[in-house]
Motif scaffolding. Structure first.
Motif, short mmCIF file in Angstrom:
data_model
loop_
_atom_site.label_atom_id
_atom_site.label_comp_id
_atom_site.label_asym_id
_atom_site.label_seq_id
_atom_site.Cartn_x
_atom_site.Cartn_y
_atom_site.Cartn_z
N ARG A 56 67.50 10.28 -10.62
CA ARG A 56 68.77 10.60 -10.31
C ARG A 56 68.97 10.83 -8.77
N TRP A 57 67.82 10.83 -7.99
CA TRP A 57 67.96 11.02 -6.71
C TRP A 57 67.72 9.73 -5.82
N VAL A 58 66.50 8.96 -6.24
CA VAL A 58 66.13 8.03 -5.33
C VAL A 58 66.03 6.87 -6.09
N ILE A 59 66.31 5.60 -5.23
CA ILE A 59 66.26 4.34 -5.94
C ILE A 59 64.88 3.75 -5.63
N LEU A 60 64.01 3.57 -6.58
CA LEU A 60 62.74 3.18 -6.26
C LEU A 60 62.57 1.68 -6.96
N THR A 61 62.19 1.10 -5.89
CA THR A 61 61.89 -0.53 -6.26
C THR A 61 60.78 -0.98 -6.52
N HIS A 62 59.55 -0.12 -6.28
CA HIS A 62 58.14 -0.49 -6.66
C HIS A 62 57.34 0.84 -6.68
N VAL A 63 57.34 1.43 -7.83
CA VAL A 63 57.18 2.81 -7.88
C VAL A 63 55.55 2.82 -7.20
N SER A 64 54.91 1.85 -7.67
CA SER A 64 53.36 2.30 -7.19
C SER A 64 53.23 1.97 -5.56
N GLY A 65 54.29 1.86 -4.97
CA GLY A 65 54.53 1.38 -3.57
C GLY A 65 54.16 2.83 -2.91
N GLN A 84 58.83 -3.95 17.84
CA GLN A 84 59.97 -5.12 17.96
C GLN A 84 60.34 -5.38 16.46
N SER A 85 59.63 -5.32 15.39
CA SER A 85 60.03 -5.53 14.28
C SER A 85 59.16 -4.78 13.22
N GLU A 86 59.87 -4.27 12.20
CA GLU A 86 59.04 -3.49 11.14
C GLU A 86 58.32 -4.61 10.10
N PRO A 87 56.92 -4.13 9.77
CA PRO A 87 56.35 -4.88 8.65
C PRO A 87 56.95 -4.73 7.43
N GLU A 88 56.69 -5.82 6.55
CA GLU A 88 57.24 -5.65 5.34
C GLU A 88 56.44 -4.55 4.45
N VAL A 89 57.27 -3.96 3.71
CA VAL A 89 56.69 -2.84 2.97
C VAL A 89 55.72 -3.44 1.65
N THR A 90 54.31 -3.34 1.83
CA THR A 90 53.66 -3.91 0.75
C THR A 90 52.67 -3.01 0.40
N LEU A 91 52.30 -1.69 1.21
CA LEU A 91 51.18 -0.77 0.92
C LEU A 91 51.30 -0.20 -0.34
N THR A 92 50.29 0.14 -1.16
CA THR A 92 50.50 0.74 -2.44
C THR A 92 49.77 1.95 -2.31
N LEU A 93 49.96 2.92 -2.95
CA LEU A 93 49.37 4.38 -3.22
C LEU A 93 47.80 3.95 -2.93
N ALA A 94 47.51 3.20 -3.97
CA ALA A 94 45.82 3.08 -4.05
C ALA A 94 45.33 2.47 -2.91
N GLU A 95 46.07 1.42 -2.17
CA GLU A 95 45.62 1.00 -0.94
C GLU A 95 45.31 2.36 -0.01
N VAL A 96 46.43 2.87 0.29
CA VAL A 96 46.18 4.01 1.15
C VAL A 96 45.04 5.08 0.84
N GLU A 97 44.82 5.25 -0.56
CA GLU A 97 44.06 6.29 -0.63
C GLU A 97 42.62 5.55 -0.53
N ARG A 98 42.63 4.37 -0.75
CA ARG A 98 41.22 3.69 -0.53
C ARG A 98 40.88 3.77 1.09
N CYS A 99 41.85 3.47 1.94
CA CYS A 99 41.82 3.31 3.23
C CYS A 99 41.33 5.05 3.77
N PHE A 100 41.78 5.82 3.21
CA PHE A 100 41.60 7.31 3.53
C PHE A 100 40.07 7.44 3.18
N GLY A 101 39.77 7.08 2.04
CA GLY A 101 38.18 7.38 1.52
C GLY A 101 37.42 6.44 2.62
N GLU A 102 37.60 5.22 2.86
CA GLU A 102 36.67 4.49 3.88
C GLU A 102 36.58 5.28 5.14
N ILE A 103 37.77 5.87 5.82
CA ILE A 103 37.88 6.51 7.01
C ILE A 103 36.75 7.69 6.90
#
Ligand code: AMP
Length: 594
Positions: A6-15, A117-136
């Protein structure tokens, strides 16, 4: 797949981009009801693992509470990385201009990222971000600082400006969209179509909103074990009431701490009677550090108030608890430091033992600690949290005497006068005060409920440092004048009630300066604004009316008496408590009960 909520258009829910869009929408929504609906609907669309991650991120927590090692990433580090990415020039000088228009630090980072200069394509997933936080978080040892920053840079290089904004907000723990933990529990209830009370209980037991999501997604309603075990594992024959109402998730391999029960303040014993009724116990309030001890039969795990595993730092406590043999139990208690004369030392002394892993044997001799237990949360694999305090206490006394564990002194007063005498004696003997407990009260993890009431004479508040001024003269080069704030429970904000530069030693100033700079979010005209994370215990002479402060009150002769590393900002005193103390000043004490 495109999903239109109802509020947001989600294109890639796990993104991660969809997560950021949902947070953006939350920030634009005023109504709590709508926020819970929006977040609940989004969580329901995610698979259970992603929902767990998203729920944590949404309340500004990068990793699960409890297993979490700090990431040690400051706002300043993020700023530097992002500034360097946007064309190599340092935006330090543009910083003030950006901060002047940005509504918060996350938005400032987003603005800087838009300079690329340019934006990267949006490819990050929730799981990848969490993994990266865990690694840090897990990077330690040689060059750990540089390696942490390298990992962070890689993450930001893959992030769009909007994603960068929300990565920043999660990392610094300031989402600013109004999604408190309480509201998140409502969202989870909507996600799972389960009563909020059930979710609240799952959260209490699991000690983390992510694990509460998991519990709601993997267990059957109501009858389920809220700690996340599948319903089929439950002991169907367990008696419905009394000491055995829930399974303790304290399997030997991996005990999980529960949030400790908290106490609310009262002015005197008479007030405690009014709050709890007259079936209550009074116990000495020991001025030490809270511990939760899980004896698993196979070993012992000691958790701090902030749910960190501190077993390695407190071998003497681990040994005492080991006397239980193969019995499984979860104790709640306090560890105090003992001086050469055998008398208890100030709270700061015991905190020096917590978290230390080197030189333990030497410290153990130089600064011994002593354990006092005051509650029993689990026994033989069963959680006792629903059992009344008097039943838990009976079981505790039996265990403690069998294992030779010390307990806090207590009485069951039949009159206010008797209680007041106990209180007066406790103060005379050097205790901080007393804690009143309703005999029929359950153990309420994490809740400052109606169950426990603390009464103490010391005029101190636990306040949050929200900013600090650079010192001059002898304190040049140090952040030395600290802006102190109390919590406003109505809107989750913080209200300043004073400033002080008193009470710390030169070494403390140095350490505090370093610590505050690591959580700095902005700086202007000699004042550094910080993430509200550091809690200090502040003594004062009295409270006066002050139009200069938003709360209309200021502490006079404020002085820091200790840094409360064991408390989070959410546990600081409230502006209502300060106001009540102010009102009491106006009324002459009646005497009898003081
Ligand atoms: P405060 O830190 O002022 O909010 O007071 C609550 C704290 O007092 C608890 O978190 C415990 O660490 C500590 N405490 C000391 N003695 C007791 C006791 N007998 N019962 C409960 N809490 C106690």
């Amino acid at each position: 797949m495109i999903v239109t909520s109802r509020w947001v258009i989600l294109t890639h829910v796990s993104g991660f981009n969809d997560f950021a869009l949902v947070c953006l929408a939350l920030g634009q929504t005023q109504s709590r009801l709508q926020m819970a609906e929006l977040a609940g609907e989004y969580l329901a669309r995610l698979d259970p693992r992603d929902a767990e991650i998203a729920a944590r991120f949404m309340v500004g927590r990068p990793l699960a509470q409890g297993d979490e090692k700090p990431l040690q990433i400051s706002g300043r580090a993020i700023w530097k990385i992002v500034a360097a990415m946007t064309g190599g020039q340092d935006h330090e000088d543009q910083g003030e201009a950006i901060f002047a228009v940005a509504t918060d630090f996350g938005e400032a980072i987003e603005m800087v990222l838009r300079l690329r200069q340019s934006e990267p394509e949006v490819t990050l997933t929730l799981a990848e971000v969490e993994r990266c936080f865990g690694e840090i978080a897990s990077i330690e040892g040689r060059n750990s600082r540089r390696r942490k920053l390298d990992a962070l840079r890689e993450l930001f290089e893959r992030a769009s400006a909007l994603e960068g904004k929300y990565l920043t907000k999660i990392l610094i723990g300031e989402m600013r969209h109004g999604m408190s933990e309480g509201l998140m529990l409502e969202a989870i209830a909507r996600m799972a179509s389960r009563p909020v009370a059930e979710v609240r209980r799952a959260n209490m037991l699991a000690g983390d909103v992510g694990r509460a999501v998991r519990a709601m997604r993997t267990t059957a309603p109501a009858s389920a074990d809220a700690t996340g075990a599948p319903a089929s594992e439950l002991d169907a024959d367990a008696p419905a009431a009394s000491l055995t109402t829930a399974r303790a998730d304290d399997a030997p391999a991996h005990p999980r701490p529960l949030k400790p029960m908290l106490a609310q303040p009262a002015q005197n014993v008479a007030e405690a009677f009014r709050m709890l009724g007259d079936r209550l116990a009074l116990e000495h309030k020991l001025d030490g550090a809270r511990v939760q001890i899980h004896c698993t039969g196979a070993g012992v795990h000691i958790f701090s108030r902030a749910l960190n595993d501190v077993t390695a730092s407190l071998p003497e406590v681990a040994e005492i608890a080991g006397r239980l043999g193969s019995r499984r139990a979860i104790f709640d208690g306090e560890v105090i430091a003992i001086g050469a004369d055998g008398r208890p030392l100030a709270f700061q002394e015991v905190m020096r033992r917590f978290g230390r892993v080197r030189d333990i044997e030497r410290l153990r001799v130089e600064r011994p600690v002593r354990l006092f237990v005051f509650d029993l949360i689990g026994l033989d694999g069963e959680l006792l949290i629903d059992a009344p305090y008097e039943e838990r206490y009976t079981a505790l006394s039996e265990l403690a005497s069998a294992a030779g564990l010390a307990m806090a002194a207590r009485i069951l007063p039949s009159t206010v006068a008797e209680g007041s005498q106990f209180y007066a004696r406790a103060i005379a003997e050097g205790y901080e005060g007393i804690v009143a407990k309703a005999l029929a009260g359950p153990y309420m993890p994490g809740a400052r409920g109606r169950g426990w009431v603390k009464i103490k004479t010391a005029r101190t508040f636990d306040l949050v440092i929200v900013a600090a001024d650079w010192g001059y003269g002898r304190r040049h080069g140090w952040l030395s004048n600290y802006h102190l704030a109390a919590r406003d429970e109505r809107d989750g904000g913080l209200v300043e009630v004073g400033k002080t530069f008193k009470g710390l030693t030169d070494d403390d100033f140095r350490a505090m300066t370093e610590r505050l700079l690591a959580i700095k979010t902005a700086e202007a005209r000699g004042t550094v604004v910080v993430r509200p994370e550091v809690v200090v215990e502040v003594a004062y002479s009295d409270i006066q009316r002050s139009p200069r402060y938003a709360g209309g009150m200021a502490l006079r002769f404020a002085r820091i008496v200790g840094v409360r590393n064991d408390k989070s900002a959410a546990e600081a005193d409230t502006i209502a408590t300060v106001a009540a103390a102010f009102d009491r000043q106006m009324v002459k004490p009646l005497g009898a009960d003081e």
